[in-house]
Design a protein around this motif. Structure first.
Motif, mmCIF file in Angstrom:
data_model
loop_
_atom_site.group_PDB
_atom_site.id
_atom_site.type_symbol
_atom_site.label_atom_id
_atom_site.label_comp_id
_atom_site.label_asym_id
_atom_site.label_seq_id
_atom_site.Cartn_x
_atom_site.Cartn_y
_atom_site.Cartn_z
ATOM 1 N N ARG A 207 0.832 -1.211 0.000
ATOM 2 C CA ARG A 207 0.000 0.000 0.000
ATOM 3 C C ARG A 207 0.865 1.258 0.000
ATOM 4 O O ARG A 207 0.579 2.222 -0.729
ATOM 5 N N LYS A 215 -7.139 1.894 3.978
ATOM 6 C CA LYS A 215 -8.424 1.559 3.369
ATOM 7 C C LYS A 215 -8.343 1.527 1.843
ATOM 8 O O LYS A 215 -9.356 1.531 1.154
ATOM 9 N N TYR A 216 -7.124 1.520 1.328
ATOM 10 C CA TYR A 216 -6.870 1.459 -0.108
ATOM 11 C C TYR A 216 -7.414 2.685 -0.837
ATOM 12 O O TYR A 216 -7.869 2.609 -1.978
ATOM 13 N N LYS A 217 -7.318 3.831 -0.170
ATOM 14 C CA LYS A 217 -7.669 5.102 -0.781
ATOM 15 C C LYS A 217 -6.390 5.837 -1.147
ATOM 16 O O LYS A 217 -5.415 5.825 -0.385
ATOM 17 N N ARG A 261 -5.214 -13.237 0.672
ATOM 18 C CA ARG A 261 -5.079 -11.851 1.155
ATOM 19 C C ARG A 261 -4.379 -10.987 0.109
ATOM 20 O O ARG A 261 -4.714 -9.810 -0.064
ATOM 21 N N THR A 264 -6.704 -10.231 -2.924
ATOM 22 C CA THR A 264 -7.696 -9.233 -2.506
ATOM 23 C C THR A 264 -7.077 -7.842 -2.472
ATOM 24 O O THR A 264 -7.668 -6.860 -2.954
ATOM 25 N N ALA A 265 -5.868 -7.734 -1.916
ATOM 26 C CA ALA A 265 -5.188 -6.439 -1.822
ATOM 27 C C ALA A 265 -4.860 -5.883 -3.204
ATOM 28 O O ALA A 265 -5.047 -4.685 -3.474
ATOM 29 N N ASP A 267 -6.388 -6.502 -6.013
ATOM 30 C CA ASP A 267 -7.621 -6.075 -6.672
ATOM 31 C C ASP A 267 -8.105 -4.727 -6.140
ATOM 32 O O ASP A 267 -8.594 -3.877 -6.897
ATOM 33 N N LYS A 268 -7.973 -4.522 -4.831
ATOM 34 C CA LYS A 268 -8.361 -3.231 -4.256
ATOM 35 C C LYS A 268 -7.460 -2.115 -4.780
ATOM 36 O O LYS A 268 -7.931 -1.003 -5.064
ATOM 37 N N ALA A 269 -6.176 -2.421 -4.915
ATOM 38 C CA ALA A 269 -5.242 -1.417 -5.438
ATOM 39 C C ALA A 269 -5.565 -1.073 -6.887
ATOM 40 O O ALA A 269 -5.508 0.096 -7.298
ATOM 41 N N LYS A 271 -8.523 -1.320 -8.302
ATOM 42 C CA LYS A 271 -9.777 -0.565 -8.290
ATOM 43 C C LYS A 271 -9.538 0.888 -7.915
ATOM 44 O O LYS A 271 -10.229 1.799 -8.412
ATOM 45 N N ALA A 272 -8.542 1.142 -7.055
ATOM 46 C CA ALA A 272 -8.204 2.503 -6.646
ATOM 47 C C ALA A 272 -7.397 3.246 -7.708
ATOM 48 O O ALA A 272 -7.084 4.431 -7.540
#
Length: 454
Positions: A207, A215-217, A261, A264-265, A267-269, A271-272
């Motif tokens: 991150r 929060k992956y923002k 994990r 998932t991380a 994919d969130k990154a 998406k951000a």
């Protein structure tokens, strides 16, 4: 019963890393062993400091660092030999460009603290120009979240350092004409609180490297949003402790039992908007199960084989995992107490005696228990058959406590080499497989039992 789980990663390949055998100038015997075991790839690390001229000097010597021919005579020889020999056998190469840096490329002249990203990019260009067409996958810096490999780790500073190193190396490789996938990470699995030699948790590091908060923002740096990082995958070293695949570490750590994990991380990154692509593949580029004679972290030789196979099945069942790894053919030298010694190989160091994991690597077998104690599922792979894309069969045997081995069934498998079978079982029952290779040689796998806890 020819097929395994439908959504599993049946295109997954296996990499072996054996630096002492592959980078000693005579990699042939080790490559022959790797080929016979059915592994499709090797991983090599090109250390900047080992290749750079005058690496102990405080001042950079005058040379064109983007030109591989400008480096000292013989600087590339062990890599040339290993890569050429692997490709001659049809074994693909994963190459990691890593540190430490030459002293002249770091402000503290220690090779580890804030390496100059521009100079590293030039080095990556040289490596790309030399090996660009011969390498299947590239990655940048080994375990950058580990304090003894990249500094400073205070306040996650090394994540920002790594971001700059990665971006310059990525650009350098692409400018050299490299078209193969470039993956980021090569992350160590667990964080700790040691100040200088410690490790940043891999997902915290990821991150920070991608300029994201917890929060992956997106987080702005100097008032600006960070640019999207290009990558074709993420690499992880999901080692566990004695609990093996049963380990569930604290949040933001990634061991083999919680490999999802990482996906998932990532994919969130994505998406951000912090990293290119969606659903990037995961490369398990370094993994092994520590065994005796390590008396601190090692498990028994039998459990090493079982835990290794169970771990491979976890990776197989994750369709995002592109590659799995076996770290070491032969154990490191050591008595079992030294920090940093790896006893995760398929051979003991002393006498080069085969461990159970040797044939267990050739023919992984997992006994998957069910809720009914009288039933289980066998999951298996014949790795050499998979590499050759050759269908065949294995003989499955079982033995109860104090009893001799008896034939259970002949199990066929397809060209992928994978197979599953539901079987009757009872407490204490063990299983093994026997496979006859096309040359007529018979291979007998190790005794394998069900595990429901570490």
């Amino acid at each position: 019963m020819l097929s395994a789980t439908a959504n599993a990663s049946r295109s997954q390949y296996t990499t072996v890393e054996a630096p002492s055998e592959l980078l000693n100038g005579n990699p042939g015997p080790a490559l022959d062993e790797i080929e016979s075991l059915g592994a499709e790839a090797i991983r090599l690390m090109v250390a900047w400091r080992e290749v750079a001229p005058e690496h102990e000097s405080n001042r950079k010597p005058s040379f064109n660092s983007t030109d591989p021919n400008a480096y000292p005579d013989g600087a590339w020889s062990v890599y040339d030999t290993a890569i050429t020999s692997a490709r001659a056998r049809g074994i693909r190469v994963h190459l990691t460009i890593t540190g430490p840096a030459p002293d002249w490329a770091t402000p503290k002249r220690d090779g580890l603290t804030k390496p100059n990203p521009n100079e590293f990019g030039k080095f990556a260009t040289a490596v790309g120009r030399r090996y660009g067409r011969q390498v299947a996958v590239w990655s940048i810096w080994n375990e950058p979240n580990l304090g003894k490999l990249l500094k400073p780790i205070a306040r996650n500073q090394s994540a920002k350092v790594y971001r700059n190193l990665y971006l310059k190396a990525y650009s350098g490789l692409r400018s050299a004409g490299v078209r193969a996938p470039i993956v980021l990470g090569e992350l160590a699995p667990n964080g700790n609180s040691l100040k200088d030699q410690g490790t940043i948790k891999p997902l915290v590091f990821l991150r920070s490297m991608l300029c994201l908060n917890a929060k992956y923002k997106p987080v702005k740096v100097k008032g600006k949003r960070c640019a999207k990082v290009p990558a074709q995958g993420v690499a992880i070293h999901p080692y566990a402790n004695r609990a093996g695949p049963f380990l569930k570490p604290p949040a933001d750590n990634v061991t083999i039992g919680v490999l999802d994990r990482l996906t998932t991380a990532v994919d969130k990154a994505a998406k951000a908007g912090a990293i290119t692509g969606g659903r990037l593949p995961v490369y398990v580029t370094e993994f092994g199960v520590q065994s005796l004679p390590d008396r601190r972290l090692g498990v028994s030789l039998a459990k090493q084989s079982d835990f290794r196979s169970m771990s491979e099945r976890i990776a197989y069942l994750n369709p995002r995992v592109k590659a799995f790894s076996q770290y070491l053919l032969r154990d490191d030298y050591g008595t079992g107490w030294e920090y940093g010694a790896f006893e995760s190989g398929l051979f003991l160091h002393k006498g080069r005696k085969q461990k159970p994991a040797f044939e267990g690597f050739r023919m992984p077998l997992v006994v998957v228990p069910s809720k009914k104690k009288t039933r289980a599922t066998l999951w298996g792979l014949v790795r050499p058959a998979r590499a050759a894309k050759r269908a065949g069969s294995v003989r499955i045997e079982f033995a109860d406590r104090g009893k001799k081995w008896r034939k259970l069934a002949t199990q066929r498998f397809g060209r992928t080499g994978y197979w599953t079978r539901k079987v009757n079982t009872k407490p204490g029952r063990a299983f093994r497989v026997i496979w006859t290779a096309p040359d007529g040689k018979k291979h007998t796998g190790p005794k394998t039992v069900a595990h429901t806890r570490p």
